[in-house]
Design a protein around this motif. Structure first.
Motif, mmCIF file in Angstrom:
data_model
loop_
_atom_site.group_PDB
_atom_site.id
_atom_site.type_symbol
_atom_site.label_atom_id
_atom_site.label_comp_id
_atom_site.label_asym_id
_atom_site.label_seq_id
_atom_site.Cartn_x
_atom_site.Cartn_y
_atom_site.Cartn_z
ATOM 1 N N ASP A 101 19.398 12.171 18.783
ATOM 2 C CA ASP A 101 18.327 11.991 17.807
ATOM 3 C C ASP A 101 18.896 11.502 16.487
ATOM 4 O O ASP A 101 19.945 11.963 16.031
ATOM 5 C CB ASP A 101 17.581 13.307 17.577
ATOM 6 N N ALA A 102 18.206 10.555 15.868
ATOM 7 C CA ALA A 102 18.616 10.066 14.556
ATOM 8 C C ALA A 102 18.222 11.079 13.484
ATOM 9 O O ALA A 102 17.310 11.885 13.675
ATOM 10 C CB ALA A 102 17.952 8.723 14.265
ATOM 11 N N PRO A 103 18.928 11.082 12.359
ATOM 12 C CA PRO A 103 18.554 11.993 11.264
ATOM 13 C C PRO A 103 17.126 11.713 10.801
ATOM 14 O O PRO A 103 16.655 10.579 10.821
ATOM 15 C CB PRO A 103 19.564 11.655 10.159
ATOM 16 N N ARG A 104 16.452 12.762 10.359
ATOM 17 C CA ARG A 104 15.085 12.636 9.845
ATOM 18 C C ARG A 104 15.072 13.020 8.359
ATOM 19 O O ARG A 104 15.840 13.889 7.935
ATOM 20 C CB ARG A 104 14.125 13.544 10.606
ATOM 21 N N PRO A 105 14.195 12.400 7.590
ATOM 22 C CA PRO A 105 14.103 12.786 6.179
ATOM 23 C C PRO A 105 13.722 14.248 6.040
ATOM 24 O O PRO A 105 12.889 14.767 6.808
ATOM 25 C CB PRO A 105 13.018 11.871 5.632
ATOM 26 N N ALA A 126 0.810 -1.221 0.000
ATOM 27 C CA ALA A 126 0.000 0.000 0.000
ATOM 28 C C ALA A 126 0.843 1.270 0.000
ATOM 29 O O ALA A 126 0.291 2.368 0.069
ATOM 30 C CB ALA A 126 -0.920 0.007 1.226
ATOM 31 N N LEU A 127 2.175 1.114 -0.054
ATOM 32 C CA LEU A 127 3.070 2.278 -0.005
ATOM 33 C C LEU A 127 3.736 2.445 -1.370
ATOM 34 O O LEU A 127 4.730 1.778 -1.667
ATOM 35 C CB LEU A 127 4.121 2.082 1.089
ATOM 36 N N PRO A 128 3.213 3.316 -2.212
ATOM 37 C CA PRO A 128 3.794 3.485 -3.555
ATOM 38 C C PRO A 128 5.216 4.027 -3.465
ATOM 39 O O PRO A 128 5.473 5.022 -2.771
ATOM 40 C CB PRO A 128 2.854 4.494 -4.230
ATOM 41 N N PRO A 129 6.168 3.373 -4.146
ATOM 42 C CA PRO A 129 7.569 3.808 -4.032
ATOM 43 C C PRO A 129 7.899 5.076 -4.795
ATOM 44 O O PRO A 129 8.953 5.652 -4.576
ATOM 45 C CB PRO A 129 8.338 2.613 -4.624
ATOM 46 N N ASP A 130 7.007 5.509 -5.670
ATOM 47 C CA ASP A 130 7.308 6.658 -6.530
ATOM 48 C C ASP A 130 6.533 7.905 -6.155
ATOM 49 O O ASP A 130 6.463 8.856 -6.914
ATOM 50 C CB ASP A 130 7.024 6.298 -7.994
ATOM 51 N N ARG A 131 5.910 7.899 -4.945
ATOM 52 C CA ARG A 131 5.144 9.069 -4.509
ATOM 53 C C ARG A 131 5.466 9.402 -3.060
ATOM 54 O O ARG A 131 5.822 8.509 -2.279
ATOM 55 C CB ARG A 131 3.636 8.796 -4.649
ATOM 56 N N PRO A 132 5.339 10.670 -2.671
ATOM 57 C CA PRO A 132 5.606 11.039 -1.269
ATOM 58 C C PRO A 132 4.646 10.328 -0.331
ATOM 59 O O PRO A 132 3.491 10.062 -0.670
ATOM 60 C CB PRO A 132 5.368 12.556 -1.254
ATOM 61 N N LEU A 133 5.147 10.012 0.863
ATOM 62 C CA LEU A 133 4.345 9.322 1.867
ATOM 63 C C LEU A 133 4.181 10.206 3.094
ATOM 64 O O LEU A 133 5.069 10.989 3.445
ATOM 65 C CB LEU A 133 5.022 8.007 2.276
ATOM 66 N N THR A 134 3.057 10.045 3.778
ATOM 67 C CA THR A 134 2.831 10.733 5.034
ATOM 68 C C THR A 134 2.973 9.746 6.188
ATOM 69 O O THR A 134 2.926 8.524 5.991
ATOM 70 C CB THR A 134 1.427 11.354 5.077
#
Length: 275
Positions: free
Chosen positions: A262-266, A55-63
């Motif tokens: 804290d780990a890096p965030r996108p 359900a997570l398209p690899p070619d589009r932004p995700l929330t």
């Protein structure tokens, strides 16, 4: 979560470790990076109707809400629930093109907002290290180990052949400069009783090269039923899982301090105006 060969109990160890991290108060997810029909996670999380990786398209932004909705819940009888990102579609669905790059999985988990991530990786460690060295490229094992605040957990069956494969994997990691000082080795028991002499001797040798060596004893319930339920696990299995979690956190603390930074965030995507 890595292993030298198949049948090492890697997914079982991942499940138990995730349960301990969740019980310690950290929001936790398991990333199932194996192809669907070779992974136990879809059956362990069946019937939840979570969207899963498909359900997570690899070619589009995700929330964050998209990623959270895609993850299945692993409830526990005496521990907080935690989540699993796996491919839970029907067996006859076309295979997903899962990313090979560990950084892509890290980004997915970061978007989901989890504090602890347990990655269940199916590639054979020693072969991957040798193959990547001969090809002159960065292998998957190194890429996973070099992620921010990564603690490698190296699994093997507690048998003579299992300890031999584990020793070979550790030698390959040492020769390639992998971070053995924060690697935790887990010996997964295949039968009740004392560990074989060869396994005990191998564990003693490995304890000098790794952060810790943990023995996960044989549990008939896991052998018979998998990990669909956790309420019938033996107390010594729970104790070993808690010890594993403590050793993983101790290795992380010894490497980067306590509390962990804290780990890096996108980076957020820029808003594009269509006007």
């Amino acid at each position: 979560m890595i292993a030298a060969t198949g049948g090492s109990g890697r997914s079982t160890v991942a499940d138990l470790l995730a349960g301990h991290l969740a019980a310690a108060g950290a929001s936790t997810v398991v990333l199932d990076t194996a192809p669907r029909l070779s992974s136990p996670w879809p059956s362990w999380t069946a019937g939840q109707y979570a969207g899963g990786l498909g359900a997570l398209p690899p070619d589009r932004p995700l929330t964050r809400s998209q990623v959270q909705r895609a993850a299945a819940l692993r409830p526990g009888a005496d521990r907080p629930g935690w989540q699993v990102l796996t491919d839970g579609r029907d067996w006859h669905s076309p295979p997903l093109a899962l990313p090979h790059a560990p950084a892509a999985w890290l980004q997915l988990a970061a978007i989901g907002g989890w504090q602890c991530v347990v990655a269940d990786t199916p590639h054979p460690v020693a072969h991957d290290i040798l193959e990547s060295r001969c090809a002159g490229r960065t292998g998957r094992t190194r890429a996973w180990c070099e992620l921010p605040y990564a603690v490698p957990v190296l699994c093997a069956s507690a048998t003579a052949s299992g300890i031999q494969a584990l020793q070979q994997a550790v030698m390959a990691m040492h020769a390639d400069g992998m971070p053995l000082q924060r690697t935790v080795a887990v010996l997964v028991g295949q039968a009740d009783g004392r560990l074989p002499a060869a396994v005990r001797a191998g564990a003693t040798m490995l304890s000098a090269r790794t952060a810790a060596v943990v023995h996960l004893p044989h549990d008939p319930h896991i052998r018979a039923h998998g990990l669909r339920t956790v309420s019938r696990l033996r107390p010594r299995t729970r104790h070993a899982a808690a010890l594993l979690g403590q050793e993983v956190l101790a290795a992380a603390g010894a490497s980067w301090g306590t509390p962990l930074p804290d780990a890096p965030r996108p980076a957020p995507l820029a808003v594009v105006s269509h006007s």
